[in-house]
Design a protein around this motif. Sequence first.
Motif, PDB file in Angstrom:
ATOM      1  N   THR A 147      29.453  90.865  23.501  1.00  0.00           N
ATOM      2  CA  THR A 147      29.095  92.012  24.345  1.00  0.00           C
ATOM      3  C   THR A 147      29.708  91.808  25.722  1.00  0.00           C
ATOM      4  OG1 THR A 147      26.958  92.059  23.199  1.00  0.00           O
ATOM      5  CG2 THR A 147      27.187  93.458  25.160  1.00  0.00           C
ATOM      6  N   ILE A 148      30.432  92.814  26.189  1.00  0.00           N
ATOM      7  CA  ILE A 148      31.034  92.763  27.537  1.00  0.00           C
ATOM      8  C   ILE A 148      29.955  93.213  28.534  1.00  0.00           C
ATOM      9  CG2 ILE A 148      32.968  93.499  28.983  1.00  0.00           C
ATOM     10  CD1 ILE A 148      33.850  92.130  26.353  1.00  0.00           C
ATOM     11  N   THR A 149      29.866  92.492  29.651  1.00  0.00           N
ATOM     12  CA  THR A 149      28.780  92.762  30.608  1.00  0.00           C
ATOM     13  C   THR A 149      29.335  92.932  32.033  1.00  0.00           C
ATOM     14  OG1 THR A 149      28.501  90.390  30.979  1.00  0.00           O
ATOM     15  CG2 THR A 149      27.102  91.413  29.281  1.00  0.00           C
ATOM     16  N   SER A 150      28.468  93.393  32.906  1.00  0.00           N
ATOM     17  CA  SER A 150      28.849  93.515  34.325  1.00  0.00           C
ATOM     18  C   SER A 150      28.689  92.145  34.994  1.00  0.00           C
ATOM     19  CB  SER A 150      27.985  94.566  35.015  1.00  0.00           C
ATOM     20  OG  SER A 150      28.340  95.840  34.543  1.00  0.00           O
ATOM     21  N   GLY A 151      29.641  91.294  34.734  1.00  0.00           N
ATOM     22  CA  GLY A 151      29.604  89.932  35.250  1.00  0.00           C
ATOM     23  C   GLY A 151      28.726  89.037  34.389  1.00  0.00           C
ATOM     24  N   ALA A 152      28.894  87.728  34.618  1.00  0.00           N
ATOM     25  CA  ALA A 152      28.036  86.769  33.912  1.00  0.00           C
ATOM     26  C   ALA A 152      26.587  86.944  34.348  1.00  0.00           C
ATOM     27  CB  ALA A 152      28.515  85.351  34.190  1.00  0.00           C
ATOM     28  N   THR A 153      26.380  87.385  35.572  1.00  0.00           N
ATOM     29  CA  THR A 153      25.011  87.527  36.087  1.00  0.00           C
ATOM     30  C   THR A 153      24.204  88.483  35.211  1.00  0.00           C
ATOM     31  OG1 THR A 153      25.960  87.254  38.284  1.00  0.00           O
ATOM     32  CG2 THR A 153      23.677  87.982  38.184  1.00  0.00           C
ATOM     33  N   GLU A 154      24.830  89.600  34.848  1.00  0.00           N
ATOM     34  CA  GLU A 154      24.112  90.548  33.986  1.00  0.00           C
ATOM     35  C   GLU A 154      23.865  89.927  32.606  1.00  0.00           C
ATOM     36  OE1 GLU A 154      23.770  94.258  31.310  1.00  0.00           O
ATOM     37  OE2 GLU A 154      25.817  93.719  31.866  1.00  0.00           O
ATOM     38  N   ALA A 155      24.847  89.187  32.110  1.00  0.00           N
ATOM     39  CA  ALA A 155      24.688  88.553  30.796  1.00  0.00           C
ATOM     40  C   ALA A 155      23.537  87.539  30.822  1.00  0.00           C
ATOM     41  CB  ALA A 155      25.985  87.870  30.388  1.00  0.00           C
ATOM     42  N   LEU A 156      23.446  86.767  31.901  1.00  0.00           N
ATOM     43  CA  LEU A 156      22.350  85.790  32.018  1.00  0.00           C
ATOM     44  C   LEU A 156      21.007  86.519  32.004  1.00  0.00           C
ATOM     45  CD1 LEU A 156      23.895  83.600  34.881  1.00  0.00           C
ATOM     46  CD2 LEU A 156      23.503  82.832  32.529  1.00  0.00           C
ATOM     47  N   PHE A 157      20.940  87.599  32.753  1.00  0.00           N
ATOM     48  CA  PHE A 157      19.692  88.368  32.851  1.00  0.00           C
ATOM     49  C   PHE A 157      19.300  88.916  31.471  1.00  0.00           C
ATOM     50  CE2 PHE A 157      17.073  92.070  33.701  1.00  0.00           C
ATOM     51  CZ  PHE A 157      16.286  91.666  34.769  1.00  0.00           C
ATOM     52  N   CYS A 158      20.263  89.507  30.779  1.00  0.00           N
ATOM     53  CA  CYS A 158      19.957  90.094  29.460  1.00  0.00           C
ATOM     54  C   CYS A 158      19.574  89.018  28.451  1.00  0.00           C
ATOM     55  CB  CYS A 158      21.157  90.883  28.931  1.00  0.00           C
ATOM     56  SG  CYS A 158      21.548  92.331  29.905  1.00  0.00           S
ATOM     57  N   ALA A 159      20.263  87.885  28.502  1.00  0.00           N
ATOM     58  CA  ALA A 159      19.952  86.815  27.541  1.00  0.00           C
ATOM     59  C   ALA A 159      18.524  86.325  27.760  1.00  0.00           C
ATOM     60  CB  ALA A 159      20.948  85.668  27.702  1.00  0.00           C
ATOM     61  N   ILE A 160      18.178  86.103  29.005  1.00  0.00           N
ATOM     62  CA  ILE A 160      16.827  85.612  29.310  1.00  0.00           C
ATOM     63  C   ILE A 160      15.789  86.629  28.837  1.00  0.00           C
ATOM     64  CG2 ILE A 160      15.244  85.150  31.244  1.00  0.00           C
ATOM     65  CD1 ILE A 160      17.779  83.811  32.629  1.00  0.00           C
ATOM     66  N   HIS A 161      16.020  87.891  29.138  1.00  0.00           N
ATOM     67  CA  HIS A 161      15.048  88.926  28.755  1.00  0.00           C
ATOM     68  C   HIS A 161      15.020  89.171  27.254  1.00  0.00           C
ATOM     69  CE1 HIS A 161      13.332  90.537  32.541  1.00  0.00           C
ATOM     70  NE2 HIS A 161      14.278  89.744  33.006  1.00  0.00           N
ATOM     71  N   SER A 162      16.063  88.771  26.534  1.00  0.00           N
ATOM     72  CA  SER A 162      16.079  88.969  25.078  1.00  0.00           C
ATOM     73  C   SER A 162      15.041  88.118  24.375  1.00  0.00           C
ATOM     74  CB  SER A 162      17.449  88.596  24.504  1.00  0.00           C
ATOM     75  OG  SER A 162      18.443  89.401  25.037  1.00  0.00           O
ATOM     76  N   VAL A 163      14.780  86.924  24.908  1.00  0.00           N
ATOM     77  CA  VAL A 163      13.909  86.008  24.149  1.00  0.00           C
ATOM     78  C   VAL A 163      12.657  85.548  24.896  1.00  0.00           C
ATOM     79  CG1 VAL A 163      15.704  85.115  22.610  1.00  0.00           C
ATOM     80  CG2 VAL A 163      15.342  84.005  24.817  1.00  0.00           C
ATOM     81  N   VAL A 164      12.631  85.716  26.214  1.00  0.00           N
ATOM     82  CA  VAL A 164      11.495  85.164  26.975  1.00  0.00           C
ATOM     83  C   VAL A 164      10.377  86.197  27.082  1.00  0.00           C
ATOM     84  CG1 VAL A 164      10.741  84.225  29.195  1.00  0.00           C
ATOM     85  CG2 VAL A 164      12.991  83.609  28.269  1.00  0.00           C
ATOM     86  N   GLN A 165       9.202  85.807  26.623  1.00  0.00           N
ATOM     87  CA  GLN A 165       8.019  86.677  26.684  1.00  0.00           C
ATOM     88  C   GLN A 165       7.027  86.073  27.682  1.00  0.00           C
ATOM     89  OE1 GLN A 165       7.132  89.077  23.884  1.00  0.00           O
ATOM     90  NE2 GLN A 165       8.768  88.586  22.443  1.00  0.00           N
ATOM     91  N   THR A 166       5.982  86.833  27.967  1.00  0.00           N
ATOM     92  CA  THR A 166       4.971  86.386  28.928  1.00  0.00           C
ATOM     93  C   THR A 166       4.480  84.981  28.581  1.00  0.00           C
ATOM     94  OG1 THR A 166       4.298  88.670  29.087  1.00  0.00           O
ATOM     95  CG2 THR A 166       2.774  87.052  30.012  1.00  0.00           C
ATOM     96  N   ASP A 167       4.467  84.134  29.587  1.00  0.00           N
ATOM     97  CA  ASP A 167       3.976  82.750  29.491  1.00  0.00           C
ATOM     98  C   ASP A 167       4.886  81.795  28.706  1.00  0.00           C
ATOM     99  OD1 ASP A 167       1.854  83.384  31.091  1.00  0.00           O
ATOM    100  OD2 ASP A 167       0.508  83.821  29.407  1.00  0.00           O
ATOM    101  N   ASP A 168       5.998  82.279  28.220  1.00  0.00           N
ATOM    102  CA  ASP A 168       6.966  81.348  27.611  1.00  0.00           C
ATOM    103  C   ASP A 168       7.535  80.439  28.690  1.00  0.00           C
ATOM    104  OD1 ASP A 168       6.723  82.367  25.093  1.00  0.00           O
ATOM    105  OD2 ASP A 168       8.604  83.502  25.128  1.00  0.00           O
ATOM    106  N   GLU A 169       7.937  79.246  28.284  1.00  0.00           N
ATOM    107  CA  GLU A 169       8.531  78.315  29.244  1.00  0.00           C
ATOM    108  C   GLU A 169      10.050  78.240  29.049  1.00  0.00           C
ATOM    109  OE1 GLU A 169       6.422  74.601  28.854  1.00  0.00           O
ATOM    110  OE2 GLU A 169       4.591  75.467  29.709  1.00  0.00           O
ATOM    111  N   VAL A 170      10.745  78.138  30.168  1.00  0.00           N
ATOM    112  CA  VAL A 170      12.196  78.017  30.148  1.00  0.00           C
ATOM    113  C   VAL A 170      12.576  76.790  30.973  1.00  0.00           C
ATOM    114  CG1 VAL A 170      14.401  79.120  30.681  1.00  0.00           C
ATOM    115  CG2 VAL A 170      12.424  80.526  30.024  1.00  0.00           C
ATOM    116  N   ILE A 171      13.351  75.903  30.367  1.00  0.00           N
ATOM    117  CA  ILE A 171      13.733  74.678  31.068  1.00  0.00           C
ATOM    118  C   ILE A 171      15.084  74.879  31.752  1.00  0.00           C
ATOM    119  CG2 ILE A 171      14.430  72.265  30.732  1.00  0.00           C
ATOM    120  CD1 ILE A 171      12.334  72.126  28.476  1.00  0.00           C
TER     121      ILE A 171
END
Length: 391
Positions: free
Chosen positions: A100-124
């Motif tokens: 998927t082509i995105t508006s910079g890596a920043t948008e890709a990072l944001f979408c990736a995080i929001h794809s899998v992280v739910q309330t109270d999930d932990e991210v290292i």
Amino acid sequence: MNQTTNQSPGQTIQSKLPDVGTTIFTVMSKLAQDHGAINLSQGFPDFEPEEALLDRVSHYLKTGKNQYPPMIGVPELRQAISSKFTQTRGVDIDPDTEITITSGATEALFCAIHSVVQTDDEVIVFDPAYDSYEPAITLAGGKTIHLPLTLPDYQIDWDALGSAITDRTRLIIINTPHNPTGAILQERDLDRIAGLIENRNCYLLSDEVYEHIIFDDEIHASAVSHPVLRHKSFAVFSFGKTYHATGWKIGYCIAPPELTVEFRKIHQFNAFTTVTPMQWALADFINDHPQNYLELPAFYQHKRDLFRSLITRSRFKLLPSRGTYFQLADYSDISDLKDTDFANWMTIEKGVAVIPLSPFYQTAPDTRIIRFCFAKQDDTLAEAAKIICAV
Ligand code: PMP
Ligand code: GLN
């Protein structure tokens, strides 16, 4: 900072990011501009993209490529990326279901995080960590677990990582080559991460925007070509870094089809897509000029070596830079100031803008280290070096 901001009588904004101010890159670049300093702070080149690439952009601007492209990106560009990975890494990536082509890596990072992280999930994340990760995690309702990289080489503390992973850990974020330290991960590091998450409901977000800026004949270790991680990762890239065009804000995400489906749900209602003529131009340029990215390590290694040699006589102690276009320097022989104050002083009083390291940390170690960006013309580096040597 306060939880709430009073806007006007009777109105109160409840901030979703109460601890977030303006990003350090914007702060330091503005300070550089306000004081006429040489800007070695925010990471961007002071030279132009290749003429042949600019020609393709002009061509497409004038031949009708100015309306919305497909939401997932221009097919020719996705195909060019796929072919590049086949040629360089021997991996087959489906351009329709995995890129998927995105508006910079920043948008890709944001979408990736929001794809899998739910309330109270932990991210290292590993500190020092790029500053866009945590706000995106917070907005997704997740909790950021900060693990410091070990000094002096900025390596992963495997025991700490092993203990930090729980059933709540949904995502681990790595960045190689690493901003701001210039450290890199090796294939064996990816193997260890794979071993830790293989049998868990946990994914990897691999920020590889500096994939082609790696030195001393090291090979970039990519999640995309790792046999296990390939199926559990979002790998994020940026054309801004590779083609000296940070202002175009075009990047992409490679992820297996089931992750890409979720990724695109977010992307389509976030940026939806990104600029059309540049996508067409990049497709042509990747296909027609593969030597360009193959020569990038040597191009930037020259700049790293030049910059290091120019400031070797200074009172800064230089840390290794194995990749990226950043050079860390210890200023403890020069000053006791904390790094944000020292960066301001360098910019305002000395005329060379730099980036402090503490904004990349939850709890910054007691070190005196700043970051220089050497993605600059040789003359700019020489001019800056004169000042740096006199500090
Ligand atoms: N990740 C890292 C580690 C970066 O250094 C940067 C930008 N410099 C980005 C992501 C964002 O890239 P882009 O400008 O393509 O959004
Ligand atoms: N990634 C760049 C840096 O590290 C800055 C990007 C930005 O300003 N958002 O300097």
